[in-house]
Design a protein around this motif. Structure first.
Motif, PDB file in Angstrom:
ATOM      1  N   LEU A 150       0.638  -0.960  -0.355  1.00 32.07           N
ATOM      2  CA  LEU A 150      -0.273  -0.299  -0.153  1.00 32.07           C
ATOM      3  C   LEU A 150       1.375   1.178   0.044  1.00 32.07           C
ATOM      4  CD1 LEU A 150      -2.750  -1.223   2.879  1.00 32.07           C
ATOM      5  CD2 LEU A 150      -3.399  -1.207  -0.089  1.00 32.07           C
ATOM      6  N   GLU A 151       2.015   1.237   0.569  1.00 28.51           N
ATOM      7  CA  GLU A 151       3.050   2.430   0.801  1.00 28.51           C
ATOM      8  C   GLU A 151       3.628   2.518  -1.037  1.00 28.51           C
ATOM      9  OE1 GLU A 151       5.738   1.012   3.771  1.00 28.51           O
ATOM     10  OE2 GLU A 151       4.137   1.726   5.531  1.00 28.51           O
ATOM     11  N   ARG A 152       4.172   1.069  -1.164  1.00 28.55           N
ATOM     12  CA  ARG A 152       5.008   1.780  -2.808  1.00 28.55           C
ATOM     13  C   ARG A 152       3.433   1.892  -3.739  1.00 28.55           C
ATOM     14  NH1 ARG A 152       8.865  -2.108  -3.498  1.00 28.55           N
ATOM     15  NH2 ARG A 152       7.884  -2.177  -5.339  1.00 28.55           N
ATOM     16  N   ALA A 153       2.314   1.636  -3.074  1.00 33.14           N
ATOM     17  CA  ALA A 153       1.512   2.378  -4.162  1.00 33.14           C
ATOM     18  C   ALA A 153       0.757   3.213  -4.073  1.00 33.14           C
ATOM     19  CB  ALA A 153       0.545   1.021  -4.188  1.00 33.14           C
ATOM     20  N   GLN A 154       1.467   4.291  -2.782  1.00 34.87           N
ATOM     21  CA  GLN A 154       1.017   5.550  -2.471  1.00 34.87           C
ATOM     22  C   GLN A 154      -0.967   5.542  -2.330  1.00 34.87           C
ATOM     23  OE1 GLN A 154       2.773   8.165  -5.852  1.00 34.87           O
ATOM     24  NE2 GLN A 154       4.471   7.617  -5.315  1.00 34.87           N
ATOM     25  N   GLN A 155      -1.015   4.645  -1.375  1.00 37.27           N
ATOM     26  CA  GLN A 155      -2.347   5.007  -0.994  1.00 37.27           C
ATOM     27  C   GLN A 155      -2.117   5.624  -0.128  1.00 37.27           C
ATOM     28  OE1 GLN A 155      -4.974   3.145  -3.097  1.00 37.27           O
ATOM     29  NE2 GLN A 155      -3.226   3.361  -4.218  1.00 37.27           N
ATOM     30  N   PRO A 156      -3.763   6.750   0.150  1.00 33.00           N
ATOM     31  CA  PRO A 156      -4.021   7.073   1.055  1.00 33.00           C
ATOM     32  C   PRO A 156      -4.322   6.729   2.638  1.00 33.00           C
ATOM     33  CG  PRO A 156      -4.668   8.089  -0.835  1.00 33.00           C
ATOM     34  CD  PRO A 156      -3.764   6.980  -1.424  1.00 33.00           C
ATOM     35  N   PRO A 157      -4.334   7.358   3.526  1.00 35.06           N
ATOM     36  CA  PRO A 157      -4.232   7.011   4.675  1.00 35.06           C
ATOM     37  C   PRO A 157      -5.577   6.276   5.698  1.00 35.06           C
ATOM     38  CG  PRO A 157      -2.705   8.639   5.227  1.00 35.06           C
ATOM     39  CD  PRO A 157      -2.541   8.655   4.150  1.00 35.06           C
ATOM     40  N   ARG A 158      -6.083   7.366   4.616  1.00 35.40           N
ATOM     41  CA  ARG A 158      -7.566   7.232   4.690  1.00 35.40           C
ATOM     42  C   ARG A 158      -8.116   6.202   4.140  1.00 35.40           C
ATOM     43  NH1 ARG A 158     -12.449   9.301   2.608  1.00 35.40           N
ATOM     44  NH2 ARG A 158     -13.987   9.189   4.506  1.00 35.40           N
ATOM     45  N   LEU A 159      -8.595   6.071   2.907  1.00 34.17           N
ATOM     46  CA  LEU A 159      -8.758   4.744   2.110  1.00 34.17           C
ATOM     47  C   LEU A 159      -8.165   4.036   2.669  1.00 34.17           C
ATOM     48  CD1 LEU A 159      -9.871   3.863  -1.132  1.00 34.17           C
ATOM     49  CD2 LEU A 159      -7.699   4.173  -1.875  1.00 34.17           C
TER      50      LEU A 159
END
Length: 459
Positions: A150-159
């Motif tokens: 998720l971090e590598r895919a730059q997913q927002p924390p809220r999502l």
């Protein structure tokens, strides 16, 4: 061949049916009085009702399970609520539903874009993540956790908190910081990324899990026993339960026996959880590779799943058969998913808590009161008073799906001994489809091995 299947969960029953249809003589041994293993019906004394030991949903992608049910003559369209992929939160803050007008995978893209409760940057980020996985052939870096992906895919924390985290815990029963990203990618591939739109459908049972199909196998076994001729080696299907197998032993150059029972078997398929499987295999003498095999089984870590069932003083109709709950463990708000009960009166609600150690560490009354408070706060409709409740805990409901976990195949180092279960190397996390596939594949493999070995023995 004459086979013994130890365990009548979904893997064991799948193995038994496959073997029986191939023309083998099959004896199934199960320690519990009810078939189904960790997905079965139980009687809840406090409710005076039959409920499941935990709530399960299937996906349209579960081809082996649905094929098995159809082969049993069951109508899957009447046994399940079939919904397009739907994630609705109980408080109405998140609503995502795949449509039926577009082909796959456009129906998932449209669902994300139309989702209520997600911001546009979050929607686009989710689309980019799934598209990137597809472009990478649904492969993630070796040893990667879901959180790292998720971090590598730059997913927002809220999502991550609203969508990815709940989906991960629901499918892998492992928190994102520990969960294997590759297994999560397999689930996304076969549901969100499948070319068939129906693969992402959610199938929620309308009946209890034992009635869903294990009970049909029990009837088949009874019919096979009534019509079989004990004087001939015709295909047989016999279920012996409750009976706990405690020992395996080799009795000849190519024969196996259980405990002190007189039957001799060409092969045994052990379809239990990893601790029970390890205990049983350890009763056999050491052989090349056996120490490592047992060590791999001992390396599995397990997590409990708890189901709180509430009986209400008056009927309550949820807007969806399954609703997402937002958990806040510091407030004893442990619920993650809420299910409508299968009772005709609509007075039962089931709350599922995966990775349930934190709930079990609390005093029971406080934990139950916290979940009731959670429901009253989050449900966008009044909830009647709770008259009774039941708590069911499966302590080894599933294994923790960590990166790098060594999952064995169906074959063991011991001659004639095979294993099956959702913990074997199915490519899936601990889901029902993995169990069904594992049981089927174990019997197909042992049958092929036997057929190639017989000519060599006759020469």
């Amino acid at each position: 061949m004459k086979l013994a299947v130890v365990g009548a969960g979904w893997a064991g029953l799948s193995a038994a049916l496959t073997a029986w249809r191939l023309g083998h003589q099959v004896h199934v041994f199960e320690s519990a009085p009810t078939l189904g293993g960790r997905a079965r019906a139980v009687h809840a004394p406090t409710l005076d009702a039959t409920i499941d030991n935990g709530q399960h949903i299937l996906l349209g992608a579960y081809t082996a399970t649905l094929a098995l049910m159809r082969e049993l003559g069951l109508d899957v369209n009447t046994l399940f609520h079939r919904l397009p992929l739907t994630v609705h939160s109980a408080d109405g803050t998140l609503r995502l539903r795949a449509g039926r007008a577009l082909p796959a995978p456009l129906h998932i893209a449209a669902a994300l874009l139309a989702a209520r409760g997600l911001r546009w940057p979050e929607k686009l980020a989710a689309l980019r993540a799934v598209a990137a996985l597809r472009g990478q052939g649904w492969r993630t870096p070796p040893g990667c956790t879901v959180q790292r992906w998720l971090e590598r895919a730059q997913q927002p924390p809220r999502l991550c908190n609203l969508l990815w985290g709940p989906l991960c815990i629901a499918t892998l029963n492992t928190p994102v910081e520990h969960a294997c990203a590759q297994l999560f990618a397999h689930v996304l591939r076969d549901s969100l990324g499948a070319p068939d739109r129906s693969a992402s459908d959610m199938l929620i049972p309308r009946c209890d899990l034992t009635a869903l199909w294990p009970a049909r196998v029990a009837r088949l076994a009874a019919e096979a026993g009534a019509s079989g001729d004990p004087g001939h080696a015709s295909p047989t299907l016999e279920i012996r339960h409750p009976y706990t197998v405690r020992r395996l032993r080799h009795v000849s150059a190519c024969g196996l026996a259980l405990d002190d029972l007189p039957d001799r078997y060409d092969a045994v398929v052990v379809c239990a959880n990893t601790p029970s499987t390890a205990r049983l295999l350890a009763t056999l003498p050491d052989c090349p590779g056996s120490t490592q095999f047992l060590a791999d089984l001992d390396a599995f870590e397990h997590a409990p799943i708890a189901t709180l069932t509430f009986q209400l003083a008056a009927p309550m109709h949820l807007p969806q058969p399954m609703l997402l709950l937002h958990e806040h463990r510091t407030r004893n708000h442990f619920g993650q998913w809420l299910f409508q009960g299968q009772d005709q009166e609509k007075r039962l609600l089931h709350v599922v808590v995966s990775d349930a150690d934190a709930l079990l560490a609390q005093e029971r009354n406080a934990a139950v009161a916290g979940v009731v408070e959670q429901l009253r706060e989050q449900l966008a409709m009044p909830m009647p008073e709770v008259s009774r409740h039941a708590l069911i805990v499966e302590k080894r409901a599933t294994f923790l799906a960590r990166p790098g976990l060594r999952r064995p195949g169906n074959r063991t180092p011991w001659r004639g001994v095979w294993v099956a279960g959702d913990w074997t190397d199915t490519g899936y996390p601990a889901v029902l489809e993995g169990a069904v596939r594992s049981g089927r594949d174990a019997v197909l493999a042992l049958t092929a091995a036997h057929e190639t070995a017989v000519p060599r023995q006759e020469m």
